[in-house]
Design a protein around this motif. Structure first.
Motif, PDB file in Angstrom:
ATOM      1  N   ILE A 181     -65.437  33.787  43.164  1.00 56.33           N
ATOM      2  CA  ILE A 181     -66.500  32.935  42.611  1.00 56.33           C
ATOM      3  C   ILE A 181     -67.426  32.506  43.736  1.00 56.33           C
ATOM      4  O   ILE A 181     -66.966  31.983  44.760  1.00 56.33           O
ATOM      5  CB  ILE A 181     -65.908  31.695  41.905  1.00 56.33           C
ATOM      6  N   GLU A 182     -68.734  32.725  43.549  1.00 53.45           N
ATOM      7  CA  GLU A 182     -69.756  32.262  44.482  1.00 53.45           C
ATOM      8  C   GLU A 182     -70.612  31.231  43.770  1.00 53.45           C
ATOM      9  O   GLU A 182     -71.162  31.514  42.711  1.00 53.45           O
ATOM     10  CB  GLU A 182     -70.647  33.416  44.942  1.00 53.45           C
ATOM     11  N   ILE A 183     -70.718  30.052  44.361  1.00 52.60           N
ATOM     12  CA  ILE A 183     -71.523  28.974  43.784  1.00 52.60           C
ATOM     13  C   ILE A 183     -72.694  28.727  44.719  1.00 52.60           C
ATOM     14  O   ILE A 183     -72.503  28.390  45.893  1.00 52.60           O
ATOM     15  CB  ILE A 183     -70.683  27.703  43.589  1.00 52.60           C
TER      16      ILE A 183
ATOM     17  N   LEU B 204     -59.430  21.876  43.948  1.00 53.28           N
ATOM     18  CA  LEU B 204     -59.831  22.400  45.240  1.00 53.28           C
ATOM     19  C   LEU B 204     -61.215  21.873  45.555  1.00 53.28           C
ATOM     20  O   LEU B 204     -62.071  21.810  44.680  1.00 53.28           O
ATOM     21  CB  LEU B 204     -59.849  23.933  45.179  1.00 53.28           C
ATOM     22  N   GLU B 205     -61.440  21.471  46.803  1.00 56.40           N
ATOM     23  CA  GLU B 205     -62.770  21.024  47.228  1.00 56.40           C
ATOM     24  C   GLU B 205     -63.209  21.852  48.421  1.00 56.40           C
ATOM     25  O   GLU B 205     -62.457  22.022  49.378  1.00 56.40           O
ATOM     26  CB  GLU B 205     -62.767  19.548  47.605  1.00 56.40           C
ATOM     27  N   VAL B 206     -64.432  22.386  48.336  1.00 59.20           N
ATOM     28  CA  VAL B 206     -65.024  23.129  49.438  1.00 59.20           C
ATOM     29  C   VAL B 206     -66.428  22.598  49.680  1.00 59.20           C
ATOM     30  O   VAL B 206     -67.022  21.975  48.808  1.00 59.20           O
ATOM     31  CB  VAL B 206     -65.068  24.648  49.172  1.00 59.20           C
ATOM     32  N   LYS B 207     -66.950  22.837  50.865  1.00 59.31           N
ATOM     33  CA  LYS B 207     -68.318  22.429  51.211  1.00 59.31           C
ATOM     34  C   LYS B 207     -69.212  23.663  51.236  1.00 59.31           C
ATOM     35  O   LYS B 207     -68.756  24.769  51.533  1.00 59.31           O
ATOM     36  CB  LYS B 207     -68.356  21.755  52.594  1.00 59.31           C
ATOM     37  N   THR B 208     -70.493  23.462  50.945  1.00 57.88           N
ATOM     38  CA  THR B 208     -71.434  24.570  50.986  1.00 57.88           C
ATOM     39  C   THR B 208     -71.811  24.863  52.438  1.00 57.88           C
ATOM     40  O   THR B 208     -71.862  23.967  53.285  1.00 57.88           O
ATOM     41  CB  THR B 208     -72.695  24.266  50.169  1.00 57.88           C
ATOM     42  N   ASP B 209     -72.108  26.131  52.712  1.00 58.77           N
ATOM     43  CA  ASP B 209     -72.515  26.547  54.051  1.00 58.77           C
ATOM     44  C   ASP B 209     -74.022  26.309  54.229  1.00 58.77           C
ATOM     45  O   ASP B 209     -74.675  25.793  53.325  1.00 58.77           O
ATOM     46  CB  ASP B 209     -72.131  28.016  54.288  1.00 58.77           C
ATOM     47  N   PRO B 210     -74.611  26.666  55.361  1.00 61.12           N
ATOM     48  CA  PRO B 210     -76.055  26.442  55.566  1.00 61.12           C
ATOM     49  C   PRO B 210     -76.942  27.166  54.548  1.00 61.12           C
ATOM     50  O   PRO B 210     -78.077  26.763  54.330  1.00 61.12           O
ATOM     51  CB  PRO B 210     -76.308  26.971  56.978  1.00 61.12           C
ATOM     52  N   ASP B 211     -76.425  28.218  53.904  1.00 59.72           N
ATOM     53  CA  ASP B 211     -77.187  28.925  52.871  1.00 59.72           C
ATOM     54  C   ASP B 211     -76.988  28.306  51.490  1.00 59.72           C
ATOM     55  O   ASP B 211     -77.492  28.837  50.496  1.00 59.72           O
ATOM     56  CB  ASP B 211     -76.785  30.398  52.824  1.00 59.72           C
TER      57      ASP B 211
ATOM     58  N   LYS C 220     -74.093  28.080  49.851  1.00 60.31           N
ATOM     59  CA  LYS C 220     -73.086  28.810  49.090  1.00 60.31           C
ATOM     60  C   LYS C 220     -71.693  28.270  49.358  1.00 60.31           C
ATOM     61  O   LYS C 220     -71.354  27.925  50.483  1.00 60.31           O
ATOM     62  CB  LYS C 220     -73.101  30.293  49.442  1.00 60.31           C
ATOM     63  N   ALA C 221     -70.902  28.241  48.289  1.00 67.08           N
ATOM     64  CA  ALA C 221     -69.477  27.939  48.386  1.00 67.08           C
ATOM     65  C   ALA C 221     -68.750  29.118  47.760  1.00 67.08           C
ATOM     66  O   ALA C 221     -69.052  29.510  46.631  1.00 67.08           O
ATOM     67  CB  ALA C 221     -69.141  26.651  47.665  1.00 67.08           C
ATOM     68  N   ILE C 222     -67.799  29.709  48.479  1.00 69.45           N
ATOM     69  CA  ILE C 222     -67.090  30.895  48.014  1.00 69.45           C
ATOM     70  C   ILE C 222     -65.609  30.570  47.876  1.00 69.45           C
ATOM     71  O   ILE C 222     -64.992  30.040  48.801  1.00 69.45           O
ATOM     72  CB  ILE C 222     -67.297  32.072  48.986  1.00 69.45           C
TER      73      ILE C 222
END
Length: 179
Positions: free
Chosen positions: A47-49, A79-86, A88-90
């Motif tokens: 999944i790409e957000i 689950l918690e993730v942070k978005t990258d500089p672009d 996107k959260a994968i």
């Protein structure tokens, strides 16, 4: 000629050799149970957000993306993730066939939350974040209005009476002298 004792001894030795040589073959008929049976993990989806600003389409860095999958009504964790500089959260560990609640929290933007059914092995989700909106009210139509409150904790303003309005009863009492 052999004595009776030696005949019995040789007979017991031969019988023991025959039994010992056939003993491992007897255990091969039944499967050996050595602990739990291996169960393969469920298939997972990639999944790409993509998180962007609705006003200009620029990516939002460091936004918190919270995923809560559930399958057949059973909660699968979170689950918690942070978005990258672009922006996107994968994530690659969400089980295929589950319903995922996606929540996105970013500074200066209204919180986003929506449920998605994940039936395919690859899924792309586009989210456009908006600025906070005015509170919904049944008395005033606030739809589309930008919030007048600042983000963050709201403290009530304390009003202090002017110095000219102080009365003698509100002034602190003077301590009595010690005698």
């Amino acid at each position: 000629m052999l004595s009776r004792r030696s005949i019995w001894f040789h007979l017991v030795v031969i019988l023991g050799i025959v039994l010992l040589s056939s003993w491992p073959a007897m255990g091969q008929d039944k499967p050996v149970n050595r602990g739990r049976k291996y169960k393969a993990p469920p298939a997972t989806s990639h999944i790409e957000i993509q998180v962007t600003k609705k006003s200009n389409g620029k990516p939002i860095q460091n936004a918190a993306v919270i995923l809560n999958p559930s399958k057949d009504g059973k909660d699968e964790g979170s689950l918690e993730v942070k978005t990258d500089p672009d922006g996107k959260a994968i994530v690659d560990i969400i089980p295929t066939g589950s319903v995922v609640r996606v929540q996105i929290i970013a500074n200066g933007f209204a919180t986003f939350a929506e449920d998605y059914q994940i039936d395919e092995s690859n899924r792309e989700i586009q989210v456009s974040m908006i600025r906070p909106q005015e509170q919904v009210s049944s008395y005033v139509d606030n739809s589309g209005k930008v919030s007048t409150r600042k983000p963050g904790v709201q403290e009530p303003e304390r009003q202090t009476p002017p110095a000219s309005q102080t009365t003698p009863s509100t002034q602190p009492a003077k301590p009595a002298p010690n005698q």
